[in-house]
Design a protein around this motif. Structure first.
Motif, PDB file in Angstrom:
ATOM      1  N   LYS A  45       0.877  -1.176   0.000  1.00 22.88           N
ATOM      2  CA  LYS A  45       0.000   0.000   0.000  1.00 22.88           C
ATOM      3  C   LYS A  45       0.911   1.223   0.000  1.00 22.88           C
ATOM      4  O   LYS A  45       1.832   1.320   0.800  1.00 22.88           O
ATOM      5  N   PHE A  47       1.385   5.452   0.039  1.00 22.15           N
ATOM      6  CA  PHE A  47       0.843   6.768   0.358  1.00 22.15           C
ATOM      7  C   PHE A  47       1.791   7.823  -0.187  1.00 22.15           C
ATOM      8  O   PHE A  47       3.014   7.658  -0.105  1.00 22.15           O
ATOM      9  N   TRP A  60      -2.356   5.401  -5.508  1.00 18.72           N
ATOM     10  CA  TRP A  60      -1.638   5.847  -4.320  1.00 18.72           C
ATOM     11  C   TRP A  60      -2.577   6.698  -3.481  1.00 18.72           C
ATOM     12  O   TRP A  60      -3.364   7.478  -3.996  1.00 18.72           O
ATOM     13  N   ASP A  61      -2.498   6.553  -2.167  1.00 19.67           N
ATOM     14  CA  ASP A  61      -3.315   7.354  -1.256  1.00 19.67           C
ATOM     15  C   ASP A  61      -2.570   8.633  -0.876  1.00 19.67           C
ATOM     16  O   ASP A  61      -1.346   8.712  -0.997  1.00 19.67           O
ATOM     17  N   TRP A  82      -0.366   8.559  10.988  1.00 17.34           N
ATOM     18  CA  TRP A  82      -0.484   7.712   9.798  1.00 17.34           C
ATOM     19  C   TRP A  82       0.411   6.480   9.950  1.00 17.34           C
ATOM     20  O   TRP A  82      -0.010   5.355   9.651  1.00 17.34           O
ATOM     21  N   ASP A  84       1.404   4.977  12.605  1.00 14.95           N
ATOM     22  CA  ASP A  84       0.819   4.032  13.562  1.00 14.95           C
ATOM     23  C   ASP A  84      -0.376   3.293  12.963  1.00 14.95           C
ATOM     24  O   ASP A  84      -0.583   2.115  13.219  1.00 14.95           O
ATOM     25  N   GLN A  85      -1.155   3.993  12.141  1.00 12.64           N
ATOM     26  CA  GLN A  85      -2.353   3.398  11.558  1.00 12.64           C
ATOM     27  C   GLN A  85      -2.038   2.426  10.419  1.00 12.64           C
ATOM     28  O   GLN A  85      -2.759   1.457  10.204  1.00 12.64           O
ATOM     29  N   TYR A  86      -0.982   2.679   9.680  1.00 17.19           N
ATOM     30  CA  TYR A  86      -0.614   1.844   8.530  1.00 17.19           C
ATOM     31  C   TYR A  86       0.835   1.355   8.689  1.00 17.19           C
ATOM     32  O   TYR A  86       1.742   1.828   7.989  1.00 17.19           O
ATOM     33  N   LYS A  88       2.476  -1.233   7.741  1.00 13.81           N
ATOM     34  CA  LYS A  88       3.136  -1.928   6.630  1.00 13.81           C
ATOM     35  C   LYS A  88       3.145  -1.137   5.330  1.00 13.81           C
ATOM     36  O   LYS A  88       3.690  -1.579   4.328  1.00 13.81           O
ATOM     37  N   ALA A  89       2.543   0.050   5.338  1.00 11.28           N
ATOM     38  CA  ALA A  89       2.472   0.861   4.127  1.00 11.28           C
ATOM     39  C   ALA A  89       3.816   1.526   3.832  1.00 11.28           C
ATOM     40  O   ALA A  89       4.608   1.773   4.738  1.00 11.28           O
ATOM     41  N   ARG A 117      10.373   2.458   7.889  1.00  6.46           N
ATOM     42  CA  ARG A 117       9.600   1.789   6.844  1.00  6.46           C
ATOM     43  C   ARG A 117      10.201   2.217   5.511  1.00  6.46           C
ATOM     44  O   ARG A 117      10.922   3.203   5.457  1.00  6.46           O
TER      45      ARG A 117
END
Length: 139
Positions: A45, A47, A60-61, A82, A84-86, A88-89, A117
């Motif tokens: 995913k 962003f 893409w977000d 963001w 923390d919420q995603y 693996k992105a 990441r």
């Protein structure tokens, strides 16, 4: 014997990285990134941290890198939320000519390296960028 004249050191990275690694941002043009992401066995995913949602490539977000009335500490806090919420992105950062760079309290490279990441900095001309190695997947 010691060399007395200064070494001829190029300001840009000489060797590309085959994959973005957590804590080590890489750079690529938008087309290079899209092409190389498509070649991965499983596309993560993605962003795009940029100044306008319309600049996001298809699929893409969007994450706002600047917003009127929001201080740099607020932008950084949103990025951390963001993250923390995603967990693996992957993050791509708009650093192309004409784009407003992300508004952060800490130096941008420190912010990107601390995310732990894969981070791809989208630039206009990747081989010329000084701060990050170019992302080039092996053939």
């Amino acid at each position: 014997m010691r060399q007395k004249e200064p070494l001829d050191v190029s300001p840009t990275w000489r060797y590309p990285l085959p994959m973005p690694m957590p804590g080590q941002p890489v750079c690529a043009t938008e087309l290079e990134a899209i092409d190389q992401l498509a070649r991965l066995p499983a596309v993560p995913k993605i962003f795009f941290w940029t100044d306008a949602e319309r600049k996001c490539p298809e699929g893409w977000d969007f994450i706002a890198s600047v917003r009127q009335g929001v201080p740099p500490s607020g932008i950084e806090a949103e990025l951390n939320a963001w993250a923390d919420q995603y967990p693996k992105a992957w993050l791509t950062v708009d650093f192309r000519d004409g784009a407003i760079p992300p508004s952060t309290v800490r130096p941008l490279n420190e912010v990107l390296s601390s995310l732990k990441r894969p981070v791809i900095v989208i630039v206009s001309r990747s081989p010329e960028h000084e701060e990050w190695p170019q992302w080039v997947l092996p053939q």
